[in-house]
Scaffold this active site. Structure first.
Site, short mmCIF file in Angstrom:
data_model
loop_
_atom_site.label_atom_id
_atom_site.label_comp_id
_atom_site.label_asym_id
_atom_site.label_seq_id
_atom_site.Cartn_x
_atom_site.Cartn_y
_atom_site.Cartn_z
N SER A 167 1.05 -1.60 -0.13
CA SER A 167 0.17 0.52 0.03
C SER A 167 1.03 1.93 0.31
CB SER A 167 -0.90 -0.26 1.04
OG SER A 167 -1.72 0.90 1.99
N TYR A 223 -1.96 -0.52 10.33
CA TYR A 223 -2.44 -1.70 8.50
C TYR A 223 -0.93 -0.90 8.02
CZ TYR A 223 -4.13 -1.63 3.58
OH TYR A 223 -4.03 -1.68 2.78
N1 LIG Z 1 -8.24 -1.29 -2.72
C1 LIG Z 1 -7.49 0.13 -2.17
O1 LIG Z 1 -7.47 0.85 -2.87
C2 LIG Z 1 -5.68 -0.76 -1.72
C3 LIG Z 1 -4.81 -0.02 -1.88
C4 LIG Z 1 -3.34 -0.21 -0.65
C5 LIG Z 1 -3.59 -1.59 -0.92
N2 LIG Z 1 -4.85 -2.74 -0.93
C6 LIG Z 1 -4.78 -4.01 -0.96
O2 LIG Z 1 -4.32 -4.88 -1.03
C7 LIG Z 1 -4.98 -6.16 -1.28
C8 LIG Z 1 -6.28 -6.17 -1.60
O3 LIG Z 1 -7.22 -5.47 -0.93
P1 LIG Z 1 -8.88 -5.10 -1.95
O4 LIG Z 1 -9.13 -3.86 -1.80
O5 LIG Z 1 -8.82 -5.70 -2.96
O6 LIG Z 1 -9.86 -5.97 -0.73
P2 LIG Z 1 -11.15 -7.19 -0.75
O7 LIG Z 1 -11.68 -6.52 -1.47
O8 LIG Z 1 -12.07 -6.22 0.54
O9 LIG Z 1 -10.28 -8.37 -0.77
C9 LIG Z 1 -9.34 -8.82 0.33
C10 LIG Z 1 -9.28 -10.76 0.57
O10 LIG Z 1 -8.77 -10.81 1.46
C11 LIG Z 1 -9.45 -12.23 1.65
N3 LIG Z 1 -9.52 -12.03 3.20
C12 LIG Z 1 -8.99 -10.73 4.61
N4 LIG Z 1 -9.36 -11.61 5.99
C13 LIG Z 1 -8.55 -12.76 5.65
C14 LIG Z 1 -8.76 -13.95 6.30
N5 LIG Z 1 -8.10 -13.89 7.75
N6 LIG Z 1 -8.51 -15.40 6.25
C15 LIG Z 1 -7.94 -15.18 4.67
N7 LIG Z 1 -8.56 -14.34 3.49
C16 LIG Z 1 -9.03 -12.86 4.01
C17 LIG Z 1 -11.07 -11.03 1.78
O11 LIG Z 1 -12.09 -13.19 1.58
P3 LIG Z 1 -12.71 -13.53 2.47
O12 LIG Z 1 -13.19 -12.05 3.98
O13 LIG Z 1 -13.77 -14.08 2.38
O14 LIG Z 1 -11.91 -14.00 3.97
C18 LIG Z 1 -10.51 -11.10 0.24
O15 LIG Z 1 -10.62 -12.44 -1.00
C19 LIG Z 1 -4.72 -5.66 0.06
O16 LIG Z 1 -4.10 -6.80 0.63
C20 LIG Z 1 -4.82 -4.25 0.46
O17 LIG Z 1 -4.10 -4.41 1.61
C21 LIG Z 1 -6.21 -2.40 -0.96
#
Ligand SMILES: NC(=O)c1ccc[n+]([C@@H]2O[C@H](COP(=O)([O-])OP(=O)(O)OC[C@H]3O[C@@H](n4cnc5c(N)ncnc54)[C@H](OP(=O)(O)O)[C@@H]3O)[C@@H](O)[C@H]2O)c1
Length: 259
Positions: free
Chosen positions: A151, A164
């Site tokens: 991030s 985070y």
């Molecule tokens: N979106 C942004 O703007 C952004 C910015 C910077 C970084 N990121 C990073 O990108 C990555 C993906 O984020 P996203 O935005 O795509 O989020 P998302 O749509 O909320 O997806 C998160 C994924 O992680 C899984 N997950 C969460 N907790 C878990 C657990 N305890 N065990 C197993 N699986 C788990 C969720 O599935 P379940 O809930 O079904 O377990 C889901 O598949 C993350 O690492 C996030 O920090 C995102």
């Protein structure tokens, strides 16, 4: 025709096996889809079974090889069990993508140990444990790709970064440690650094149109990220094309970080 074989030599993931955590939603789901469509067999790992099944079904309908493992990566036992079950499906992975993540944002003064522990477990310890489980095997076989999703908060504070931001900063350090250890054996380790991407992770911020527009204006491209924006970078980092790229943080953020 020559371009097809040239591109295939560089980027095809035919015959590879990938494990993608968080592959049922958001950025992880887009990356799983990209790796699968580039030829890899893909196992996605998360908790919610219906989202996992829907993602795997969609990929299978496109002619991809995809499977899922439901596991909670919030505990060490959960991670270990997930790794074993994931490796049983198509064999030991050549590609590991750690996209599962949580972003709990209490104000710093109220950040308790529970939130700290939960954040470190999913965002940092799970990638570490999966790396320990799969990295040495990749090194032994002479090819591997480890891709973490960090991030901008690995680099600067942003809207109550709290635990985070710490977890993502450490994850970038883990990337360098893994790259140092395993790059001599053909295993590259890198991170993709998103800016602001509208996914379930940041529902609260995404629901404020003014903040969303302000963030888009801070990019150079002029819009916020889409999950599809990660497809090309992920295929590149997973493929032979990136064999001399390791220990790096590659920003996929429309220029947000340099504006
Ligand atoms: N979106 C942004 O703007 C952004 C910015 C910077 C970084 N990121 C990073 O990108 C990555 C993906 O984020 P996203 O935005 O795509 O989020 P998302 O749509 O909320 O997806 C998160 C994924 O992680 C899984 N997950 C969460 N907790 C878990 C657990 N305890 N065990 C197993 N699986 C788990 C969720 O599935 P379940 O809930 O079904 O377990 C889901 O598949 C993350 O690492 C996030 O920090 C995102």
């Amino acid at each position: 025709m020559i371009s097809r074989s040239y591109l295939s030599e560089l980027f095809s993931l035919e015959g590879r096996v990938a494990v993608v955590t968080g592959g049922s939603s958001g950025i992880g789901r887009a990356i799983a889809g990209a790796l699968a469509r580039a030829g890899s067999s893909v196992v996605i790992v998360a908790r919610n079974e219906s989202e996992l099944a829907a993602t795997a079904d969609e990929l299978a309908a496109d002619g991809c090889r995809a499977a899922w493992v439901s596991a909670d990566l919030g505990s060490r036992a959960g991670v270990r069990a997930a790794a074993e079950r994931a490796a049983e499906v198509f064999g030991e992975p050549d590609i590991l993508v750690n996209s599962a993540g949580i972003n709990l944002r209490p104000p710093m003064g109220e950040l308790g140990e529970e939130v700290w522990d939960a954040t470190m477990a999913v965002n940092l310890e799970a990638p570490y444990l999966l790396g320990q489980r799969f990295g040495p095997g990749m090194a032994e076989r002479g090819f591997g790709r480890i891709i973490h999703i960090t991030s901008q908060q690995a680099h600067r504070a942003f809207v109550q970064s709290g635990a985070y931001g710490v977890s993502k900063g450490a994850l970038e350090s883990l990337t360098r440690s893994q790259a140092e250890a395993w790059s001599p054996h053909g295993v590259t380790c890198n991170t993709l650094v998103p800016g602001f991407v509208m996914t379930p992770l940041n529902e609260r911020l995404s629901s404020d149109p003014e903040k969303v527009a302000a963030l888009a204006a801070r990019t150079m491209v002029g819009r916020n990220g889409l999950v599809e924006d990660f497809a090309g970078a992920a295929v590149f980092l997973a493929s032979r094309a990136s064999s001399y790229v390791t220990g790096q943080a590659i920003f996929v953020d429309g220029g947000l970080s340099v504006h």
